[in-house]
Scaffold this active site. Structure first.
Site, PDB file in Angstrom:
ATOM      1  N   LYS A   1       0.827  -1.212   0.000  1.00 57.87           N
ATOM      2  CA  LYS A   1       0.000   0.000   0.000  1.00 57.87           C
ATOM      3  C   LYS A   1       0.865   1.268   0.000  1.00 57.87           C
ATOM      4  O   LYS A   1       0.651   2.178  -0.803  1.00 57.87           O
ATOM      5  CB  LYS A   1      -0.930  -0.002   1.223  1.00 57.87           C
ATOM      6  CG  LYS A   1      -1.658   1.281   1.473  1.00 57.87           C
ATOM      7  CD  LYS A   1      -2.655   1.613   0.381  1.00 57.87           C
ATOM      8  CE  LYS A   1      -3.066   3.062   0.441  1.00 57.87           C
ATOM      9  NZ  LYS A   1      -4.118   3.403  -0.503  1.00 57.87           N
TER      10      LYS A   1
ATOM     11  N   CYS B   1      -3.242  11.041   1.551  1.00 54.30           N
ATOM     12  CA  CYS B   1      -2.520   9.785   1.293  1.00 54.30           C
ATOM     13  C   CYS B   1      -1.137  10.028   0.720  1.00 54.30           C
ATOM     14  O   CYS B   1      -0.128   9.716   1.331  1.00 54.30           O
ATOM     15  CB  CYS B   1      -3.307   8.937   0.305  1.00 54.30           C
ATOM     16  SG  CYS B   1      -5.024   8.794   0.735  1.00 54.30           S
TER      17      CYS B   1
HETATM   18  N1  SAJ Z   1      -1.110  15.018  -8.804  1.00 54.97           N
HETATM   19  C1  SAJ Z   1      -0.359  15.803  -9.653  1.00 54.97           C
HETATM   20  N2  SAJ Z   1      -0.034  15.278 -10.875  1.00 54.97           N
HETATM   21  C2  SAJ Z   1      -0.421  14.030 -11.249  1.00 54.97           C
HETATM   22  C3  SAJ Z   1      -1.165  13.247 -10.368  1.00 54.97           C
HETATM   23  C4  SAJ Z   1      -1.506  13.771  -9.144  1.00 54.97           C
HETATM   24  O1  SAJ Z   1       0.025  16.936  -9.337  1.00 54.97           O
HETATM   25  O2  SAJ Z   1      -0.091  13.654 -12.368  1.00 54.97           O
HETATM   26  C5  SAJ Z   1      -1.459  15.553  -7.481  1.00 54.97           C
HETATM   27  C6  SAJ Z   1      -2.959  15.832  -7.329  1.00 54.97           C
HETATM   28  O3  SAJ Z   1      -3.279  17.098  -7.807  1.00 54.97           O
HETATM   29  C7  SAJ Z   1      -3.143  15.687  -5.838  1.00 54.97           C
HETATM   30  C8  SAJ Z   1      -2.144  14.588  -5.455  1.00 54.97           C
HETATM   31  O4  SAJ Z   1      -1.210  14.546  -6.506  1.00 54.97           O
HETATM   32  O5  SAJ Z   1      -2.775  16.882  -5.159  1.00 54.97           O
HETATM   33  C9  SAJ Z   1      -2.736  13.218  -5.249  1.00 54.97           C
HETATM   34  O6  SAJ Z   1      -3.793  12.964  -6.178  1.00 54.97           O
HETATM   35  P1  SAJ Z   1      -4.040  11.537  -6.861  1.00 54.97           P
HETATM   36  O7  SAJ Z   1      -5.232  11.674  -7.723  1.00 54.97           O
HETATM   37  O8  SAJ Z   1      -2.802  11.054  -7.481  1.00 54.97           O
HETATM   38  O9  SAJ Z   1      -4.282  10.548  -5.651  1.00 54.97           O
HETATM   39  P2  SAJ Z   1      -5.228  10.549  -4.358  1.00 54.97           P
HETATM   40  O10 SAJ Z   1      -4.418  11.039  -3.193  1.00 54.97           O
HETATM   41  O11 SAJ Z   1      -6.520  11.188  -4.604  1.00 54.97           O
HETATM   42  O12 SAJ Z   1      -5.471   8.961  -4.195  1.00 54.97           O
HETATM   43  C10 SAJ Z   1      -4.337   8.130  -4.050  1.00 54.97           C
HETATM   44  C11 SAJ Z   1      -4.468   6.934  -5.039  1.00 54.97           C
HETATM   45  N3  SAJ Z   1      -3.203   6.204  -5.096  1.00 54.97           N
HETATM   46  C12 SAJ Z   1      -2.601   5.904  -6.268  1.00 54.97           C
HETATM   47  O13 SAJ Z   1      -3.061   6.262  -7.332  1.00 54.97           O
HETATM   48  C13 SAJ Z   1      -1.359   5.101  -6.199  1.00 54.97           C
HETATM   49  C14 SAJ Z   1      -5.602   6.016  -4.588  1.00 54.97           C
HETATM   50  O14 SAJ Z   1      -5.667   4.863  -5.411  1.00 54.97           O
HETATM   51  C15 SAJ Z   1      -5.403   5.600  -3.128  1.00 54.97           C
HETATM   52  O15 SAJ Z   1      -6.427   4.741  -2.663  1.00 54.97           O
HETATM   53  C16 SAJ Z   1      -5.415   6.867  -2.295  1.00 54.97           C
HETATM   54  O16 SAJ Z   1      -4.282   7.668  -2.699  1.00 54.97           O
HETATM   55  C17 SAJ Z   1      -5.294   6.480  -0.835  1.00 54.97           C
HETATM   56  O17 SAJ Z   1      -6.307   6.599  -0.129  1.00 54.97           O
HETATM   57  O18 SAJ Z   1      -4.241   5.994  -0.414  1.00 54.97           O
END
Ligand code: SAJ
Length: 438
Positions: free
Chosen positions: A204, A258
């Site tokens: 995880k 997360c």
């Molecule tokens: N972000 C970027 N650029 C990207 C991707 C994300 O700047 O290309 C930023 C987003 O704007 C945000 C942060 O990263 O601020 C996180 O966003 P996210 O959409 O990547 O992820 P979360 O935090 O909403 O959800 C993540 C997911 N993990 C993965 O994709 C590996 C989700 O599957 C998990 O269940 C969740 O964390 C969790 O609860 O752990």
């Protein structure tokens, strides 16, 4: 069918409990928060998540989801409580997990199953949870089953992913893994992979660390592109045509409960080995300050600034660890007159560093627009409305959503994160910017 007690009715516990209820189990949802209690008693979802209201209404109407202040005896207990970062030490604060375990211990009966869903440092189920539950006099893995089944759902797609994603059932023993897998089989359509509890914990945090490091790489590319005077968005688009390259999307930083948190659990587990993970965290944490530097190069304080977007990412209402909020905070500290605008956030939300206004009020007489979250509402922002309201025609776009040519044609100075002023005018293709769709 079982009786399942779910401790913590937040982003994970509430939808998970509802899914179990709709699959025919009797669910006791436990949350001490009066806000959550009140919302659920009125049959309302306490979170803004697509389709969640429909799910909650169906679960409550089924008569199989009840909300309580304290846990009650059940066949299975699911712990879905927060595991925040202890800021001073950069380690996990396991206080809520420990409290949940202490509440469960006196209720435990032979043959029960206890599942930890919260994200935790590797070893927590075995070394922290098992001993507390063992105070019941029952032996974990012998008298009752204990497992870690981490949630993996993406906010904004929680309901779909709860059902469709593959899941881990990490048992203290193989029989524990089997029992947990059987429980989740009641609504999970994806594969359920049995493994050891500590491996599941590591998997995880590896997943979220992988994403954090990859976003940091995209952000570092953006900083380098600015230095050498090219447009990172165009460079990424072209690089992503390579069959084995998938650069993620730069932005004002990484937020949420997360990805901005979990990598520290690995740093904490092996501080001398986690150099790359720590560096990635620092790159991402440094992005808000960089955005404010870019703003300062465009317009000096105390100019009024319209900050569009407060949540940690698009189409959610969650502001935890939000980099947009951090940018706004830094801008306030620099002396800017900040007005926030976010259609997903309520104006009375505690902890906002500046007033949250409707779009026209936020834009009126602003000297610059700072676009920090790629909500659909901001993709559709009417440039003519913006031009008629602002008094300084400047936009700094940290998510690459504005149509540069269009805004320039209305007299705006357009700044884009990852591109210098000179390179913003260069042609940009569009085929890979929506990271949610990757
Ligand atoms: N972000 C970027 N650029 C990207 C991707 C994300 O700047 O290309 C930023 C987003 O704007 C945000 C942060 O990263 O601020 C996180 O966003 P996210 O959409 O990547 O992820 P979360 O935090 O909403 O959800 C993540 C997911 N993990 C993965 O994709 C590996 C989700 O599957 C998990 O269940 C969740 O964390 C969790 O609860 O752990």
């Amino acid at each position: 069918m079982s009786t399942i007690c779910v401790l913590g009715l937040g982003y994970i516990g509430l939808p998970t409990g509802s899914m179990f209820a709709l699959a025919g189990n009797d669910v006791i949802g436990v949350d001490p928060s009066p806000r959550v209690q009140k919302a659920l008693e009125a049959g309302l979802a306490s979170l803004d998540e697509p389709e969640l209201q429909t799910l909650i209404t169906a679960a409550i109407n089924s008569g199989r989801l009840k909300v309580r202040m304290r846990p009650e005896p059940a066949d299975a207990f699911i712990i879905a409580v927060p595991t925040p970062l202890e800021a001073a030490t950069s380690t996990a604060d396991l206080g809520y997990v420990e409290t949940a375990a202490r509440q469960i211990a006196p209720l435990l009966r032979r043959g029960n199953l206890v599942v930890l869903e919260s994200t935790v440092p590797p070893g927590t189920t075995r070394d922290v949870l098992a001993p507390i539950l063992g105070e019941s006099g029952l032996v974990p893995g012998v008298d009752f089953h204990l497992a870690h089944c981490p949630e993996r759902v993406l906010p904004g797609r929680i309901l779909v992913e709860l059902e469709q994603n593959d899941r881990l059932a990490g048992g203290l023993t193989p029989a524990c893994a089997e029992a947990a897998a059987e429980l989740y089989r009641s609504f999970v359509k994806g594969a359920i992979m049995r493994t050891d509890a500590t491996i599941a914990e590591l998997v995880k945090v590896m997943e979220n660390t992988y994403r954090d490091v990859n976003v940091a790489l995209a952000n570092e590319f953006a900083l380098i592109a600015e230095r050498i005077g090219v447009d990172v968005w165009e460079a990424i688009r072209l690089a992503n045509h390579h069959p084995r390259v998938n650069v993620l999307t730069p932005g004002p930083g990484v937020g949420g409960h997360c990805i901005a948190v979990d990598p520290w659990f690995l740093v904490g587990a092996a501080p001398d080995l986690a150099a790359l993970i720590r560096a990635a965290r620092q790159v991402n944490d440094g992005m808000p300050a960089h955005v404010v530097e870019r703003l300062t190069a465009m317009v000096a304080p105390p100019a009024p600034i319209a900050v569009l977007g407060v949540t940690y990412k698009a189409e959610v209402d969650d502001i935890r660890e939000s980099p947009a909020l951090r940018v706004a905070q830094l801008a306030v500290e620099r002396g800017y007159t900040v007005r926030l605008c976010d259609p997903h956030v309520r104006p009375d939300t505690p902890g906002l560093p500046a007033p949250l206004l409707a779009l026209p009020q936020a834009l009126r007489d602003a000297q610059a627009i700072l676009l920090l979250v790629d909500h659909r509402a901001f993709h559709d922002l009417d440039v003519d409305l913006a031009a008629s309201l602002v008094s300084g025609k400047r936009v700094l776009d940290a998510r690459n959503v504005v149509d540069r040519e269009l805004w320039q044609s209305r007299g705006f100075e357009v700044g884009v994160l990852g591109a210098t002023l000179a390179s913003v005018g260069a042609p940009v293709g569009r085929d890979s910017h929506e990271y949610l769709h990757l």
